[in-house]
Every structure is written in C-alpha cells, then in structure tokens.
Design an enzyme around this catalytic site. Structure first.
Site, mmCIF file in Angstrom:
data_model
loop_
_atom_site.group_PDB
_atom_site.id
_atom_site.type_symbol
_atom_site.label_atom_id
_atom_site.label_comp_id
_atom_site.label_asym_id
_atom_site.label_seq_id
_atom_site.Cartn_x
_atom_site.Cartn_y
_atom_site.Cartn_z
ATOM 1 C CE LYS B 97 -3.618 2.484 2.350
ATOM 2 N NZ LYS B 97 -3.861 3.050 3.682
ATOM 3 C CG ASN B 206 -6.662 1.658 11.509
ATOM 4 O OD1 ASN B 206 -6.994 1.094 12.544
ATOM 5 N ND2 ASN B 206 -5.427 2.021 11.316
ATOM 6 C CB THR B 207 -9.612 5.931 12.927
ATOM 7 O OG1 THR B 207 -8.303 6.198 12.430
ATOM 8 C CG2 THR B 207 -9.862 6.769 14.165
#
Lengths: 371, 255
Positions: B97, B206-207
């Site tokens: 990525k 994610n977060t």
C-alpha cells in the site's frame, strides 16, 4: 518575515495583560471553536479557564483518542556528555558547578546502547551539554553512525547547529531535534543565560527555522516552565508552533513540558506552575492542535504521568538516567535534574496497559529516511 | 456475493482494515477476526523486520489474513521504493500500500510522487495499491502505469467524516478499470455502506474500529454494513426520485 520579527511585534507585559484579562465568555468561545486560534489559546491558558478544566480535559482526551488512539510512544534519553561551556543558572551542568565532567567514548556508548536495548527501547534521544570540543558536530555525527544499526529512531537534544550541519546529521539517520527556547522573553533571557554560546537569544530562537530548512522529520519546542510567567511563554511557544507549521509543513512538531519546581538548595523558580495549571496547559495545546506530539519526561511523578497519558500526552520517556554512563554502570557524575518517576520501563508499560493503552516501542525505522 | 479479485488474490470480504491505534495487539486481533477482513494493512515502520517474532505480526498470523505492508512515513518516491523492497524481502509479499505523505499532520498523499513511485514499483514486480486524493485524472494516470487498484480518500485520515469527496468518488468509480477502494475518513458503518452502494469495490477502515469502545463489536458492525450494501447492490437499488409520479399522464392529449 522570520519568527524573530514576529516576536518583536509583541510586548511581553501587554501580552501578559491580555492573557490575564480573558473572561469566562472568551473561554467558552474558545471551547466551542473546532479550530481554536492563538487568541483562543490565550483564553484557554488564562486564569479564567480554571473553572473549565474538566471540560477541557474531556475534549482533550477525545481529540487525542481520535488522532492517536489508545497508544503511547516510549523513548529513553542517553546522556553522552555533561561537559558544558554555558552558565545556565537553573541547570546542573552549569560550567561553574564543580562536578566530575565526563564524555562517553565509543566503547562506553556501545555499552550504554546494549543496556538500553535490553530495556526494550527502539527510540533513543541523545543528550549533551554544549561543548564544541568534547561533544561537537563531529562527535555527534560519529555517534549517530555508531548507533544507527542498533536503534529504529535517533533524536538529539544538544546545542543548536547550522542548517548544513542538521542536513548532514539527517543523512546519518537523525530523525528529530529538540531545542527548547527556555524563555521567549528576550529582555530577561540574559539573566538566565549570562555567558557562553547559549547567550545568543536570536540564534537559539531561529533553530527551529534552520531545522525546517534542513527538512528534519521532527522538531521539538518548549519553554522551561517556571522561569518566567509560564502563560506568556506558552503563548509564544504556541505562536512559534503556528508559524512553523505554516512555513515548514513537512516537519512534524513536538511540545515538551519541562517544569521547574521549588527545590531546597537549588534554583528556585519565580513563577512555579501548579499541578492544575500544568494539566490546563497540556489540554490547551491539544485543543489548539490535534496532531501535535505532546511529550512528558520523568521529571513528573508516576501519578501525574499516569493521568496525563489519558489527557493529551502521546510520548513519554521511561526509566531515564540523566547522567552519562548511567545505564551500563554507576558513575559519580552529577545528574542534570532529579527524576520523579523512577519506575523501570517494564513497570511504566504495565501501568499503561492497565489503563488500556498499547505501548509503541517502535514507530520508525532509519531506512524510512534512506535517500 | 461476487468475490473481489485484485491481481492474483480473490477476496470474499470487501472490508479491508488497518492495525493502528488499538489499545493492545490482542484487542486488534479480536476486532480483525470479528470483521472477517482478509486484507490488513500494517505500517512498516511499526514492524521489526529483523524479528520473526514481532508481536504485531504474531497477532496477524491467520490463514485468511493477507498482509498489506504500507509505506507510511516516507516523503518521496525514492524512499517509498526503498521501503517496499525491504518489506518484500522481510515479509515475503509483493503487495504494497503506497502511502507518500510529506505532510506529517493531515497525512495527505503527494500525487506527483505517488504516480512516480507506482510506475517504478510496478516495473519491479509489485502489486501496488496507492493511497491518493479523490482525483479522477490521477486515477487514470495510475491505471496507465499499471496500478492494481486505487485507494482514494473519503475525508482526511482519522477524521471519521464519511464521504466528503462523494462527487469525485462517483466519477472515479464510473471511469475506473481497476478496483476502487475507498480509504480514510470512513467513520461509521453507514459511510462504508454508502461507498459500496455507490459502486466502490471495497473500503478500508481503521480508526473507527480501533478507537470505539468495543472494537470487536464495531468490526462486526462494519462487516455487516459492507455485506448489506453489497447485497443491495446485487439486488439493484430502486431509483431515487425527488418528485411524485403525475397521477394522470401529461402527454395523453397527444393520443
């Protein structure tokens, strides 16, 4: 315009008066502003914000959580040298102090490094006094070359240097530089720094700009809390931060909170900052800037550090020794300052874990800046 | 549901996840398992590439989890290529990525350097998934140099603000010949569902999972939302109308 010129536009006493004349309404406005201004910051660090401390703490905690998650980075300082040609009135390394002076040689550095690696650290902060002959640029460069294979992130807290020197050290793997202004009060600065290279206020002030020009990954700012009125000095630190972010946007910034406390037989600060005010200041920074790294050393007590871990602090040192050679062997050299949190790194980690925080030992690698 | 194919891999799950900000590696592992995510991104800088027992990696060691190392922290194409090569050697994957953000605060991607690095990495045999601005022209240029997918942002990373770049994402999805993965800014399962309904091939979250009070529960919530949206897409959503149908035809006078 450089920051020195900006600073000259402010009068210390007038700035102080504006901070002390902030009202509850100013504080409420600042608390509602999603992107607080320097003027809002003034309100947040003013006496008028004292009754709003709980609200500030709540906001600071939630902003820190969303940006940094439940993590805490740990680092450790390695004191390479306590030789110093400066005469800072508040510092244990003051040239006048009759203490045993010592600068670590390569073998000693490697011994220290080995002892530190065993504690789990990947991020290392190298510290010296200011002594061009004993621990100048060449010495630091060699030390970085020596330590680069052993640590993931190398930082320094040493004498200010030139842009070209910073560039050269970055090529050796240097990640971050911390240079604290101590006080932004130009008129009073010489009182604490009467002689030596550090007496040059402007050269020290412009260090962060030279770091920006050298494209350093991280620069640390701060003032010595207690030397002069901490509110005024903190306001100027915040202005400095805002200026640097606009002009040197590739650099990450870190704020530290070294505080002087009344101490028998040593330097007594004229403007001590209380625990409540200390927490207020840290929360105010988080409200001003969601992304800035806020760092706390072992000058603070375990209790204070445990609580602040949840209120805005994102980086901490642990298990620190502030004397050269302090990790591998006991030496008779004098410490720079007394440690208040003498827990070993494993204990600090355990107590952060108990609060639901993951300790991040490694968040960099020297190859990330390989060019 | 239709599986998603990127380069040599087939994914049943269209929920990709990250590994940052969790309160412990165990909490992270539990959340990722609950999310049933099959592609998990890991910041290279967090991993000790010389240590096969790295604690973070140990918690990701499940047969269905593919690692997607990311280059977060690098500022130039040159640094990114160097980091990707180290990752390939140490982690045994040629997937990367690509994250190049010279701006350390908002972590916004550098389009110029990202395009340059993508071209170079593709030539070196990498499967490249670049994190980018929601810029439709950049997406076409990345296709030209052989990108495996594009990962446009929905909003600033970590902001949880949802699809602020909605109109540009629509254009990217409409024009793309490679999978579109909406990355950054997805703060709620409804945001993820919106992206998938809009036609995105996957989302990366994610977060929103890591900082919730119950990461495992939130991981499952995202899984369900993404699945629901995918089912809805396959079932064909009814068109949205802003007006009511006229009860008597307006053109009958022509008959």
């Amino acid at each position: 315009m450089d920051f020195y010129e900006i600073l000259q536009q402010y009068d210390w006493e007038e700035t102080r008066a504006s901070i002390y004349s902030k009202t509850a309404a100013d504080v409420e406005k600042a608390l509602q502003n999603a992107q607080p201004t320097a003027d809002d910051f003034m309100a947040l660090i003013s006496p008028a914000a004292a009754p709003y401390l709980e609200q500030m703490a709540q906001q600071s905690r939630s902003r820190t959580l969303s940006r940094f998650g439940k993590t805490m980075q740990l680092y450790v300082p390695l004191y390479l040298s306590n030789e110093c040609t400066n005469f800072c009135t508040y510092c244990g390394f003051n040239h006048n102090n009759k203490i045993e002076r010592n600068t670590l040689n390569k073998d000693q550095i490697l011994k220290e490094a080995e002892a530190i690696r065993k504690l789990g650290f990947e991020h290392l902060l190298l510290v010296t006094g200011e002594h061009p002959r004993a621990a100048g640029f060449d010495y630091l460069k060699e030390t970085l070359t020596l330590l680069k294979p052993l640590f993931s992130q190398l930082s320094v807290e040493v004498q200010p240097m030139d842009t070209a020197e910073y560039k050269a050290l970055t090529d050796e793997g240097l990640h971050a530089v911390y240079v604290y202004q101590e006080t932004y009060y130009e008129k009073r600065y010489p009182v604490y720094h009467p002689k030596g290279k550090k007496a040059n206020f402007r050269y020290r002030l412009e260090t962060a700009e030279r770091l920006g020009k050298a494209n350093i990954h991280k620069a640390g700012l701060g003032c010595l809390l207690g030397l002069e009125d901490w509110r005024v000095d903190s306001f100027f630190t915040a202005l400095h931060l805002q200026f640097l972010k606009r002009n040197y946007w590739k650099t990450k910034y870190s704020i530290a909170f070294p505080r002087l406390r009344p101490h028998a037989g040593s330097f007594n600060p004229d403007y001590p900052i209380s625990d409540r005010e200390f927490v207020q200041l840290i929360c105010a920074y988080r409200l001003l800037d969601e992304n800035v790294e806020l760092s706390l050393s072992t000058r603070e007590s375990p209790k204070m550090r445990n609580h602040l871990a949840q209120l805005g602090i994102t980086t901490m040192s642990a298990g620190s020794s502030t004397k050269p050679g302090g990790y591998a062997e006991r030496t008779e050299s004098l410490e720079q300052f007394a440690i208040n949190d003498d827990r070993c790194p494993a204990e600090v980690e355990a107590s952060l874990k108990a609060q639901g925080y993951e300790v991040v030992w490694k968040d960099w690698d020297t190859y990330m800046q390989q060019v | 549901m239709k599986p998603l194919i990127i380069a040599d891999k087939t994914f049943q799950s269209r929920l990709f996840t990250g590994t940052g900000k969790f309160s412990s590696n165990q909490v992270m592992e539990d959340a990722l398992l609950a999310s049933e995510s099959e592609l998990v991104t890991v910041a290279l800088r967090r991993v000790d590439l010389n240590n096969s027992q790295d604690d973070l990696l140990r918690h990701l060691n499940h047969p269905h989890i593919n690692l997607l190392p990311n280059t977060s922290g690098v500022r130039t194409a040159k640094e990114a290529v160097f980091a990707a090569e180290l990752a390939r050697e140490a982690l045994g994957t040629n997937w990367v990525k690509l994250e190049i953000h010279p701006d350390p605060r908002y972590l916004l991607p550098d389009s110029e350097e990202t395009l340059k690095a993508t071209g170079q990495l593709v030539k070196l045999g990498f499967v490249v998934l670049p994190y980018i601005q929601a810029d439709p022209v950049l997406c076409k240029k990345l296709e030209d140099v052989g990108t495996a997918a594009v990962m446009p942002l929905g909003a600033p990373i970590g902001s949880n603000k949802g699809l602020q770049t909605r109109d540009f994402l629509r254009i990217i999805i409409e024009q793309s010949n490679v999978p579109v993965i909406v990355d950054a800014g997805i703060g709620a399962p409804s945001h993820a569902a919106e992206a998938i309904e809009m036609g995105a091939d996957a989302v990366l979250v994610n977060t929103a999972i890591a900082v919730s009070n119950h990461p495992a529960m939130m991981g499952k919530a995202f899984k369900l939302a993404v699945e629901a949206a995918m089912l809805a897409r396959e079932a064909k959503l009814a068109p949205v109308r802003d007006y009511a149908e006229a009860s008597s035809p307006l053109t009958s006078f022509l008959d």
